[in-house]
Design an enzyme around this catalytic site. Structure first.
Site, short mmCIF file in Angstrom:
data_model
loop_
_atom_site.label_atom_id
_atom_site.label_comp_id
_atom_site.label_asym_id
_atom_site.label_seq_id
_atom_site.Cartn_x
_atom_site.Cartn_y
_atom_site.Cartn_z
CG HIS A 1 -1.84 -1.19 1.25
ND1 HIS A 1 -2.61 -1.56 0.17
CD2 HIS A 1 -2.09 -2.09 2.22
CE1 HIS A 1 -3.31 -2.64 0.50
NE2 HIS A 1 -3.01 -2.98 1.73
CB CYS B 1 -8.43 -5.16 4.44
SG CYS B 1 -8.42 -4.18 2.93
#
Length: 449
Positions: free
Chosen positions: A10, A42
């Site tokens: 990320h 996630c």
């Protein structure tokens, strides 16, 4: 200007894009030890549970995209040495074994984190799995096809989401956690009591306040039993979800770090070495509720910090606004949002707080349907500054956690929220929005003291 980016999930992906946008002439080299970038971990539970059908949809970028923007992307390359004095990086190609050393003007550490693996007897047994990256997700899915009894160790967000996924796919599930409540970091007891009952009603065996003492395996080396000080649980598969630690050993003793290894950065993402910037799970965040440095590994923090790396690569242009650790969760129809400190975690953040628990329907009773909302507002004693909040309902109230997050970030008080301007429309809310009502209930509590 030569820029080396180490790690590309990320924060790394966001940093590369931001660097090339803000500094189009920069020579950006990316080293990533995996064969993919930008995997949304996630979403693993959704992938495991079959909600997400195509794993490719959990990637929002690719090595090809970053290369098209101008980066030199070195996939499956392990950085072995960072020489901060001579400003060089030495990396090994994991497919060929060749080693190269490149120089840099600016180094970006976005190496992320790795699941904590406790030193438990028998943990090397087959089918004791971690849950962090794409390859691990695929292993979990493959092994789950044969597993009937699954033990999840760790009652945080990832563990809880996996419990739901396994229950929905018909597994016998046991959840073990050393703390006496699930989701201890995010929710106070009135909320976790409801969710724990939901789990039990769904057939989940809860072993809270229990630490795993030993794993036992069968003759073939596959785990078949999980032992705590007071109980034993049969298992075909175990998923370890006990937390994460920063991947920062390459810079150990070379930049300032927290005791857990998180790189200390300022509000412009600069480490104690001005030519080294860090972001994401490898770095600290500024935690607004307590105005302190903290370690909160969340994708939202990572992409924000990664973006700021590009803005502040050579000069201080855009400051980090800090974080509240805002998060959301879906569990068996419950929609849950939280931000900032809980009543319990406030003590660990050296805050003296009060809290108000309040319930009401989200819209008028004259509407065909409505749903109850359980809410809590946490505020600093003496100033009435809002420092946290939690909401839970069968109705989707999770965006209200973002509203409370803004309240914390902007240091709003209970009085501010009690009188904040929100729209009224019977389809959606009451003349007083439920957040107004929550804050007004807090004012009543404050008036009693």
């Amino acid at each position: 200007m030569k820029v080396v980016v180490v790690g590309c999930t990320h924060a790394g992906t966001a940093a590369v894009k931001s660097i090339l946008t803000n500094h189009p002439n920069a020579e950006v080299t990316v080293y990533e030890r995996n064969d993919n970038v930008s995997f949304l971990s996630c979403g693993i539970a959704l992938y495991v549970g079959g909600v997400v059908k195509e794993a490719d949809s959990l990637f929002y970028s690719s090595p090809e995209e970053l290369a098209s923007l101008g980066a030199t992307v070195k996939m499956e390359h392990e950085v072995e040495i960072i020489d901060v004095e001579h400003k060089t990086v030495t990396a090994k190609d994991l497919t060929t074994g060749s080693v190269e050393t490149v120089s840099y003007d600016k180094l970006v550490m976005t190496t992320g984190s790795w699941p904590i693996v406790p030193p438990i007897k028998g943990i090397e047994a087959e089918n004791i799995l971690l849950c962090k990256n794409f390859n691990q997700a695929n292993v979990i899915i493959e092994r789950a096809k044969e597993a009937k009894k699954v033990v999840v160790v760790g009652g945080g967000y990832i563990g809880i989401e996996l419990v739901e996924a396994f229950v929905e796919s018909g597994k016998e599930v046991t959840l073990i956690d050393g703390l006496d409540r699930i989701l201890n970091k995010y929710l106070d007891k009135p909320f976790t009591d409801v969710l724990e009952k939901e789990l039990v009603d769904r057939g989940v065996t809860l072993a809270l306040g229990e630490n795993v003492q030993e794993f036992q395996a069968d003759a073939a080396g596959h785990v078949n039993k999980v032992i705590t000080p007071s109980q034993e649980f049969d298992a075909d598969m175990v998923i370890m979800c006990v937390g994460f630690s920063p991947n920062t050993t390459l810079l150990k003793d070379k930049v300032d770090m927290l005791p857990n290894g998180a790189i200390v950065v300022d509000k412009f993402m600069r480490s104690s070495n001005p030519d080294i910037l860090a972001a994401g799970d490898s770095a600290v965040v500024h935690y607004n509720p307590s105005n302190s440095t903290n370690y909160i590994p969340l994708a939202t923090n990572a992409v924000r910090q990664g973006m700021l790396v590009g803005y502040n690569l050579v000069e201080q242009k855009l400051a980090y606004r800090g974080t509240q650790g805002t998060s959301g969760l879906y569990l068996f129809g419950w929609k849950i949002g939280s931000t900032g400190v809980t009543l319990e975690s406030a003590k660990m953040n050296n805050l003296e707080v009060g809290a108000t628990l309040f319930e009401d329907n989200y819209r008028p009773e004259f509407m065909p349907t409505t749903e109850n909302v359980m809410m809590e507002l946490v505020y600093e004693k003496g100033t009435n500054r809002i420092v946290g909040g939690q909401l839970m309902s069968k109705y989707d109230i999770t965006q209200s956690a973002n509203t409370l997050s803004l309240a914390v970030q902007n240091e709003m008080t209970v009085e501010d929220l009690a009188l904040s301007d929100f729209f009224f429309q019977p389809h959606f809310d009451r003349p007083w929005n439920y957040l107004n009502l929550l804050a007004q209930a807090a004012l009543k509590d404050l008036a009693k003291n």
